[in-house]
Scaffold this active site. Structure first.
Site, PDB file in Angstrom:
ATOM      1  N   ILE A  14       0.826  -1.212   0.000  1.00  0.00           N
ATOM      2  CA  ILE A  14       0.000   0.000   0.000  1.00  0.00           C
ATOM      3  C   ILE A  14       0.865   1.269   0.000  1.00  0.00           C
ATOM      4  O   ILE A  14       0.326   2.367   0.076  1.00  0.00           O
ATOM      5  CB  ILE A  14      -1.006   0.020   1.179  1.00  0.00           C
ATOM      6  CG1 ILE A  14      -0.337  -0.341   2.519  1.00  0.00           C
ATOM      7  CG2 ILE A  14      -2.161  -0.938   0.922  1.00  0.00           C
ATOM      8  CD1 ILE A  14       0.379   0.780   3.144  1.00  0.00           C
ATOM      9  N   LYS A  16       3.942   1.932   1.970  1.00  0.00           N
ATOM     10  CA  LYS A  16       4.637   2.417   3.172  1.00  0.00           C
ATOM     11  C   LYS A  16       6.022   2.957   2.829  1.00  0.00           C
ATOM     12  O   LYS A  16       6.462   3.956   3.397  1.00  0.00           O
ATOM     13  CB  LYS A  16       4.775   1.300   4.206  1.00  0.00           C
ATOM     14  CG  LYS A  16       3.485   0.839   4.847  1.00  0.00           C
ATOM     15  CD  LYS A  16       3.744  -0.113   5.988  1.00  0.00           C
ATOM     16  CE  LYS A  16       4.543  -1.329   5.574  1.00  0.00           C
ATOM     17  NZ  LYS A  16       3.845  -2.187   4.584  1.00  0.00           N
ATOM     18  N   THR A  17       6.700   2.278   1.908  1.00  0.00           N
ATOM     19  CA  THR A  17       8.049   2.706   1.549  1.00  0.00           C
ATOM     20  C   THR A  17       8.022   4.045   0.822  1.00  0.00           C
ATOM     21  O   THR A  17       8.884   4.897   1.047  1.00  0.00           O
ATOM     22  CB  THR A  17       8.737   1.627   0.684  1.00  0.00           C
ATOM     23  OG1 THR A  17       8.709   0.375   1.390  1.00  0.00           O
ATOM     24  CG2 THR A  17      10.182   1.985   0.400  1.00  0.00           C
ATOM     25  N   LYS A  38      14.427   0.085   8.456  1.00  0.00           N
ATOM     26  CA  LYS A  38      13.452  -0.997   8.282  1.00  0.00           C
ATOM     27  C   LYS A  38      14.090  -2.255   8.854  1.00  0.00           C
ATOM     28  O   LYS A  38      14.861  -2.951   8.173  1.00  0.00           O
ATOM     29  CB  LYS A  38      13.064  -1.199   6.822  1.00  0.00           C
ATOM     30  CG  LYS A  38      12.020  -2.313   6.681  1.00  0.00           C
ATOM     31  CD  LYS A  38      11.158  -2.202   5.453  1.00  0.00           C
ATOM     32  CE  LYS A  38      10.029  -3.229   5.507  1.00  0.00           C
ATOM     33  NZ  LYS A  38       9.109  -3.139   4.380  1.00  0.00           N
ATOM     34  N   ASN A 175      -1.975   7.077  -0.087  1.00  0.00           N
ATOM     35  CA  ASN A 175      -1.173   6.907  -1.296  1.00  0.00           C
ATOM     36  C   ASN A 175      -2.050   6.794  -2.534  1.00  0.00           C
ATOM     37  O   ASN A 175      -3.222   6.417  -2.460  1.00  0.00           O
ATOM     38  CB  ASN A 175      -0.327   5.635  -1.183  1.00  0.00           C
ATOM     39  CG  ASN A 175       1.110   5.947  -0.837  1.00  0.00           C
ATOM     40  OD1 ASN A 175       1.663   6.956  -1.274  1.00  0.00           O
ATOM     41  ND2 ASN A 175       1.725   5.094  -0.050  1.00  0.00           N
ATOM     42  N   SER A 205      -0.063   9.352  -7.427  1.00  0.00           N
ATOM     43  CA  SER A 205       0.756   8.376  -8.143  1.00  0.00           C
ATOM     44  C   SER A 205       1.744   9.145  -9.014  1.00  0.00           C
ATOM     45  O   SER A 205       1.369  10.113  -9.676  1.00  0.00           O
ATOM     46  CB  SER A 205      -0.116   7.476  -9.020  1.00  0.00           C
ATOM     47  OG  SER A 205      -0.993   6.708  -8.235  1.00  0.00           O
TER      48      SER A 205
END
EC number: 6.3.3.3
Length: 239
Positions: A14, A16-17, A38, A175, A205
């Protein structure tokens, strides 16, 4: 002493990065020395050599100040990857690294694997979950979700679960937000009405994700004084 924020999500894949990268660039633009950590990384990148998240941070968006702790090749849940690779995950060691980075950086962004209910360790008496790590060491979180269909349910249930666990939520990031989509716009408006939590950012996006495009996104976001102030407020209540 710096501050730590745990970045979690409503599920896997989804963004996160992406959200963590955005926050890192934004905080750096605000003059804050920022570290990405991480601790548990599973699965290899397309090159079949690098670990996917580390590859993203270092090669795609050029964030060299990122680091992991446990690297496991199987692209599966951390507890299963640990079993398959005979790896012992030590939560105390993860926290020790966070505290180490807090002494060296203004902000430590800790990206989790998956969501809050992801098992990290399988024990005889049950599972040690991501939420256990966050709760035991009192790390505040930011929740990341997609903006499209399903966002309301996924976000509300994740927030509810976090609150039941006694986890402090700093805010939300959405996102793949499309400002021209009535679904996306209404999702955000509805979530704001349902939850007493700040929406820190709605990230679009990007046609191409690079260091330049991510930096530009962070810079544009900070040009809005209200949005910049919101990030500052988030920092003020982090620990």
């Amino acid at each position: 002493m710096g501050k730590a924020i745990f970045i979690t999500g409503t599920g896997t894949e989804i963004g996160k990065t992406v959200a963590t990268s955005f926050l890192a660039f934004a905080f750096q633009k605000m003059g804050l020395n920022t570290k990405i950590f991480k601790p548990i990384q599973t699965g290899l990148a397309e090159d079949g050599v690098s670990f996917a998240d580390q590859y993203w941070y270092e090669k795609v968006v050029g964030l060299a100040q990122s680091e992991g702790l446990y690297y496991m090749e199987p692209a599966v849940s951390p507890h299963l990857a640990a079993t398959l690779t005979n790896t012992t995950i030590d939560p105390a060691l993860i926290v020790e690294k966070i505290e180490q980075w807090k002494r060296q950086y203004d902000i430590v962004l800790v990206e989790g694997a998956g969501g809050l209910a992801v098992p990290l360790i399988e024990k005889e008496q049950g599972f040690y979950m991501t939420n256990d790590l966050i709760r035991e060491y009192n790390i505040p979180i930011i929740i990341v979700s997609l903006a499209g269909l399903g966002a309301i349910h996924h976000t509300v249930t994740t927030v509810s679960y976090a609150q039941q666990q006694g986890i402090r939520i700093l805010g939300l990031i959405f996102n793949q937000f499309n400002a021209e989509s009535i679904i996306h716009v209404n999702n955000i408006e509805t979530i704001k009405k349902m939850l007493d939590l700040p929406v820190i950012a709605t990230l679009p996006s990007l046609a191409k994700v690079t260091k330049h495009t991510m930096m530009a996104l962070a810079e544009r976001w900070l040009e809005n004084n209200e949005q910049k102030q919101l990030l500052q407020e988030v920092l003020s209540v982090a620990i």
